[in-house]
Design an enzyme around this catalytic site. Structure first.
Site, PDB file in Angstrom:
ATOM      1  N   ARG A 150      50.414 -79.980  12.007  1.00 59.32           N
ATOM      2  CA  ARG A 150      50.924 -79.210  10.848  1.00 59.32           C
ATOM      3  C   ARG A 150      52.555 -78.938  10.946  1.00 59.32           C
ATOM      4  NH1 ARG A 150      48.783 -74.459   6.461  1.00 59.32           N
ATOM      5  NH2 ARG A 150      50.279 -74.535   5.281  1.00 59.32           N
TER       6      ARG A 150
ATOM      7  N   LYS B 246      50.203 -70.704   3.863  1.00 57.29           N
ATOM      8  CA  LYS B 246      51.185 -69.942   4.336  1.00 57.29           C
ATOM      9  C   LYS B 246      51.739 -69.168   3.226  1.00 57.29           C
ATOM     10  CE  LYS B 246      53.114 -73.368   7.936  1.00 57.29           C
ATOM     11  NZ  LYS B 246      54.173 -74.021   8.388  1.00 57.29           N
TER      12      LYS B 246
ATOM     13  N   HIS C 290      66.223 -74.347   7.507  1.00 60.34           N
ATOM     14  CA  HIS C 290      66.173 -72.912   7.614  1.00 60.34           C
ATOM     15  C   HIS C 290      67.176 -72.184   7.961  1.00 60.34           C
ATOM     16  CE1 HIS C 290      61.241 -72.710   7.245  1.00 60.34           C
ATOM     17  NE2 HIS C 290      61.843 -72.869   6.146  1.00 60.34           N
TER      18      HIS C 290
ATOM     19  N   HIS D  77      65.877 -73.441  -1.410  1.00 60.11           N
ATOM     20  CA  HIS D  77      65.243 -74.015  -0.246  1.00 60.11           C
ATOM     21  C   HIS D  77      65.212 -75.673  -0.247  1.00 60.11           C
ATOM     22  CE1 HIS D  77      62.122 -74.173   2.853  1.00 60.11           C
ATOM     23  NE2 HIS D  77      61.233 -74.926   1.971  1.00 60.11           N
TER      24      HIS D  77
ATOM     25  N   HIS E  95      63.211 -78.800   8.008  1.00 59.72           N
ATOM     26  CA  HIS E  95      63.134 -77.303   8.022  1.00 59.72           C
ATOM     27  C   HIS E  95      63.874 -76.667   9.079  1.00 59.72           C
ATOM     28  CE1 HIS E  95      60.319 -78.323   4.738  1.00 59.72           C
ATOM     29  NE2 HIS E  95      60.067 -77.276   4.526  1.00 59.72           N
TER      30      HIS E  95
ATOM     31  N   ARG F 267      43.108 -55.064   3.253  1.00 55.45           N
ATOM     32  CA  ARG F 267      42.602 -56.198   4.156  1.00 55.45           C
ATOM     33  C   ARG F 267      42.229 -57.394   3.579  1.00 55.45           C
ATOM     34  NH1 ARG F 267      40.083 -51.380   6.618  1.00 55.45           N
ATOM     35  NH2 ARG F 267      41.742 -50.326   8.105  1.00 55.45           N
TER      36      ARG F 267
ATOM     37  N   LYS G  55      49.331 -83.316   2.240  1.00 57.55           N
ATOM     38  CA  LYS G  55      49.263 -82.025   2.722  1.00 57.55           C
ATOM     39  C   LYS G  55      47.953 -81.572   3.016  1.00 57.55           C
ATOM     40  CE  LYS G  55      51.248 -77.530   2.784  1.00 57.55           C
ATOM     41  NZ  LYS G  55      52.298 -76.421   2.617  1.00 57.55           N
TER      42      LYS G  55
ATOM     43  N   GLU H  26      60.775 -81.870  -1.203  1.00 60.67           N
ATOM     44  CA  GLU H  26      59.401 -81.835  -0.605  1.00 60.67           C
ATOM     45  C   GLU H  26      58.714 -83.033  -0.723  1.00 60.67           C
ATOM     46  OE1 GLU H  26      59.279 -79.574   1.851  1.00 60.67           O
ATOM     47  OE2 GLU H  26      60.080 -77.686   1.188  1.00 60.67           O
TER      48      GLU H  26
ATOM     49  N   GLU I 200      48.549 -74.501  12.139  1.00 61.32           N
ATOM     50  CA  GLU I 200      49.822 -75.132  12.730  1.00 61.32           C
ATOM     51  C   GLU I 200      49.899 -74.903  14.469  1.00 61.32           C
ATOM     52  OE1 GLU I 200      53.448 -74.985  10.633  1.00 61.32           O
ATOM     53  OE2 GLU I 200      54.677 -74.834  12.430  1.00 61.32           O
TER      54      GLU I 200
ATOM     55  N   ASN J 250      57.269 -79.571   8.473  1.00 61.66           N
ATOM     56  CA  ASN J 250      58.631 -79.084   8.601  1.00 61.66           C
ATOM     57  C   ASN J 250      59.577 -79.975   8.867  1.00 61.66           C
ATOM     58  OD1 ASN J 250      58.566 -75.896   8.422  1.00 61.66           O
ATOM     59  ND2 ASN J 250      56.609 -76.062  10.049  1.00 61.66           N
TER      60      ASN J 250
HETATM   61  P1  NAD Z   1      61.348 -70.216  -6.955  1.00 63.84           P
HETATM   62  O1  NAD Z   1      60.045 -69.758  -6.509  1.00 63.84           O
HETATM   63  O2  NAD Z   1      62.702 -69.473  -6.304  1.00 63.84           O
HETATM   64  O3  NAD Z   1      61.399 -71.008  -8.036  1.00 63.84           O
HETATM   65  C1  NAD Z   1      62.666 -71.727  -8.600  1.00 63.84           C
HETATM   66  C2  NAD Z   1      63.172 -71.049  -9.806  1.00 63.84           C
HETATM   67  O4  NAD Z   1      62.465 -71.553 -10.931  1.00 63.84           O
HETATM   68  C3  NAD Z   1      63.199 -69.396 -10.135  1.00 63.84           C
HETATM   69  O5  NAD Z   1      64.188 -68.794 -10.669  1.00 63.84           O
HETATM   70  C4  NAD Z   1      62.055 -69.524 -10.892  1.00 63.84           C
HETATM   71  O6  NAD Z   1      61.927 -68.131 -11.483  1.00 63.84           O
HETATM   72  C5  NAD Z   1      62.155 -70.673 -11.762  1.00 63.84           C
HETATM   73  N1  NAD Z   1      60.933 -70.935 -12.552  1.00 63.84           N
HETATM   74  C6  NAD Z   1      59.479 -71.364 -11.787  1.00 63.84           C
HETATM   75  N2  NAD Z   1      58.900 -71.975 -12.691  1.00 63.84           N
HETATM   76  C7  NAD Z   1      59.790 -72.302 -13.675  1.00 63.84           C
HETATM   77  C8  NAD Z   1      59.071 -72.883 -14.954  1.00 63.84           C
HETATM   78  N3  NAD Z   1      58.156 -73.636 -15.099  1.00 63.84           N
HETATM   79  N4  NAD Z   1      60.278 -72.975 -15.891  1.00 63.84           N
HETATM   80  C9  NAD Z   1      61.295 -72.686 -15.494  1.00 63.84           C
HETATM   81  N5  NAD Z   1      61.836 -71.885 -14.602  1.00 63.84           N
HETATM   82  C10 NAD Z   1      60.932 -71.775 -13.563  1.00 63.84           C
HETATM   83  O7  NAD Z   1      61.683 -71.437  -5.606  1.00 63.84           O
HETATM   84  P2  NAD Z   1      60.663 -72.623  -5.167  1.00 63.84           P
HETATM   85  O8  NAD Z   1      61.549 -73.588  -5.083  1.00 63.84           O
HETATM   86  O9  NAD Z   1      59.520 -72.811  -6.453  1.00 63.84           O
HETATM   87  O10 NAD Z   1      59.984 -72.092  -4.001  1.00 63.84           O
HETATM   88  C11 NAD Z   1      60.834 -72.030  -2.743  1.00 63.84           C
HETATM   89  C12 NAD Z   1      60.043 -71.133  -1.870  1.00 63.84           C
HETATM   90  O11 NAD Z   1      59.092 -71.488  -1.493  1.00 63.84           O
HETATM   91  C13 NAD Z   1      60.919 -70.597  -0.689  1.00 63.84           C
HETATM   92  O12 NAD Z   1      60.767 -69.087  -0.254  1.00 63.84           O
HETATM   93  C14 NAD Z   1      60.196 -71.355   0.464  1.00 63.84           C
HETATM   94  O13 NAD Z   1      60.252 -70.679   1.678  1.00 63.84           O
HETATM   95  C15 NAD Z   1      59.024 -71.555  -0.198  1.00 63.84           C
HETATM   96  N6  NAD Z   1      58.042 -72.411   0.427  1.00 63.84           N
HETATM   97  C16 NAD Z   1      56.818 -72.215   1.162  1.00 63.84           C
HETATM   98  C17 NAD Z   1      55.925 -73.339   1.498  1.00 63.84           C
HETATM   99  C18 NAD Z   1      54.546 -72.768   2.156  1.00 63.84           C
HETATM  100  O14 NAD Z   1      53.904 -73.622   2.747  1.00 63.84           O
HETATM  101  N7  NAD Z   1      54.269 -71.362   1.775  1.00 63.84           N
HETATM  102  C19 NAD Z   1      56.383 -74.418   1.429  1.00 63.84           C
HETATM  103  C20 NAD Z   1      57.335 -74.674   0.964  1.00 63.84           C
HETATM  104  C21 NAD Z   1      58.255 -73.830   0.714  1.00 63.84           C
HETATM  105  N1  GLY Z   2      55.736 -76.264   4.130  1.00 63.90           N
HETATM  106  C1  GLY Z   2      55.041 -76.536   5.507  1.00 63.90           C
HETATM  107  C2  GLY Z   2      53.636 -75.959   5.670  1.00 63.90           C
HETATM  108  O1  GLY Z   2      52.920 -75.730   4.730  1.00 63.90           O
HETATM  109  O2  GLY Z   2      53.350 -76.106   6.740  1.00 63.90           O
END
Ligand code: NAD
Ligand code: GLY
Length: 374
Positions: free
Chosen positions: A249, A151, A260, A273, A256, A129, A235, A193, A245, A253
């Site tokens: 917030r 998030k 998405h 992404h 997005h 939890r 942010k 982003e 949100e 997006n």
């Molecule tokens: P990812 O986590 O897939 O990383 C991208 C690639 O880079 C992967 O292959 C990873 O292994 C590699 N990698 C990571 N760090 C590295 C480094 N320092 N050197 C070499 N390779 C490295 O993708 P991302 O773009 O980081 O994140 C995308 C995700 O984030 C999506 O799932 C998206 O929905 C999510 N997201 C969430 C929020 C939120 O607010 N929580 C906001 C935006 C995006």
């Molecule tokens: N990436 C959108 C949010 O964090 O709200």
């Protein structure tokens, strides 16, 4: 690749959320620095959650930095990729936590990009939890966006990030040096982003990104440091006003709703992404223009910047039989939709954004023009 050492001061951006407030530490080499971890919750055990790409690069260094604070450190290595942002991967984390007998004080460390960060956060939100967690983002996208704001989620085959929770980390530790090993395509994805924050919140920042896009693409340390810091500041301000949100917030997006749909429609992992968000911002800007909110010059300016960042600006065809129908169906299950009405983040060209609907025929025209344009 630029292998210059980042010789920059360590900065901290604070996110004000009452008892859930925390700091975002930004600097070169902060991963290895004991000071980065001072004040984190004490526990008998820390668990580093990472993936098979990031583990060989940084897991040992993080474990070494945590050793003075945590008597036992375990590492969970997940498969790499958006297509693994699933229940199955989440369960691998729970299997490890339960298998190692981790108690409810255990601190999880998410070491990697947004995929690892979102899944680790969700695991932390639900294991016993709720246990504390720390974000150690190693992609530009994760440093400027996903690690901040709480998030957490996994994907569902029917929709992106559909299963998750709001759950804030104890701290975010952004080591700018980790960006040196990032593949170029991932750097571009992160820039999507970064660019996003300009049209929705800060036109001066948009001007700065335009002036420095070459330096950012070349990974110039000062440029990356400023991009990460300013993005986190914006942010933090937005999330500080609307953590869950209920309104404001949603502007984060921008791009997005279309993005998405592209990610889910192409199959997770085919378009990054950031690619989808880049193209989605072009589509959302066009929609804003079609609704009379912004002029063509601004749309062209934004499109040019997104292209310069190495991101796609032509939308993919998701279904050869019924492309528009597929886009609309996917966008209807976006989390912003209300009673089946698709909602978009629309910009006005003055650094402000609003969330609103649009007539179907206008949306259809934007999809058709965006898939056809070159
Ligand atoms: P990812 O986590 O897939 O990383 C991208 C690639 O880079 C992967 O292959 C990873 O292994 C590699 N990698 C990571 N760090 C590295 C480094 N320092 N050197 C070499 N390779 C490295 O993708 P991302 O773009 O980081 O994140 C995308 C995700 O984030 C999506 O799932 C998206 O929905 C999510 N997201 C969430 C929020 C939120 O607010 N929580 C906001 C935006 C995006
Ligand atoms: N990436 C959108 C949010 O964090 O709200």
């Amino acid at each position: 690749m630029n292998t210059q050492t980042l010789n920059l001061p360590t900065e901290q951006v604070d996110i004000a959320l009452g008892e859930r407030s925390y700091g975002i530490v930004i600097g070169a080499g902060v991963l290895d620095r004991e000071a980065s971890y001072v004040g984190l919750p004490a526990a008998a055990c820390a668990v580093i959650v990472t993936n098979e790409t990031v583990a060989p690069l940084y897991a040992q260094r993080l474990a070494a930095a945590l050793t003075p604070r945590y008597p036992v450190i375990h590492t969970v290595v997940l498969p790499d990729g958006e297509s693994y942002k699933t229940w199955e991967s989440l369960n691998l984390i729970f299997d490890a936590l339960l298998g190692h007998g981790c108690d409810r004080k255990t601190v999880l460390f998410a070491l990697g990009g947004g995929v690892v960060g979102d899944m680790t956060g969700f695991a932390a939100a639900s294991y016993m939890r709720g246990v504390p967690f720390v974000q150690v983002p190693t992609t530009l996208l994760a440093q400027v966006d996903s690690s901040v704001g709480g998030k957490t989620a996994i994907n569902h085959p029917l929709g992106k990030n559909m299963i998750g929770a709001f759950y804030q980390p104890q701290r975010v530790i952004c080591d700018l040096d980790t960006l040196k090993t990032l593949p170029m395509r991932e750097l571009s994805a992160g820039l999507a982003e970064v660019i996003k924050y300009g049209p929705i919140a800060d036109l001066a920042f948009l001007d700065w990104i335009e002036a420095n896009i070459g330096a950012l693409m070349a990974r110039e340390p000062q440029a990356l440091a400023h991009a990460v810091k300013r993005s986190c500041e914006i942010k933090a301000l937005v999330v500080g006003q609307d953590e869950r949100e209920s309104g404001l917030r949603a502007i984060l997006n921008f791009g997005h709703t279309f993005g998405h749909a592209i990610e889910a429609g192409m199959g997770y992992g085919h378009w990054l992404h950031g690619d989808a968000v880049g193209c989605g911002m072009v589509m959302a800007a066009r929609l804003s223009q079609a609704l009379g909110l912004v002029d063509q010059a601004f749309v062209e300016r934004l499109t040019a910047l997104i292209r310069q960042a190495g991101l796609p600006t032509v939308a993919p065809v998701l279904d050869v039989q019924d492309n528009v129908g597929r886009y609309l169906a996917l966008m209807r299950i976006d989390k912003k939709s209300e009673a089946g009405e698709i909602k978009f983040v629309l910009i006005d060209g003055t650094g402000k954004a609003v969330v609103g609907g649009a007539p179907d025929d206008v949306v259809v025209a934007v999809i058709e023009a965006s898939c056809a344009s070159t």
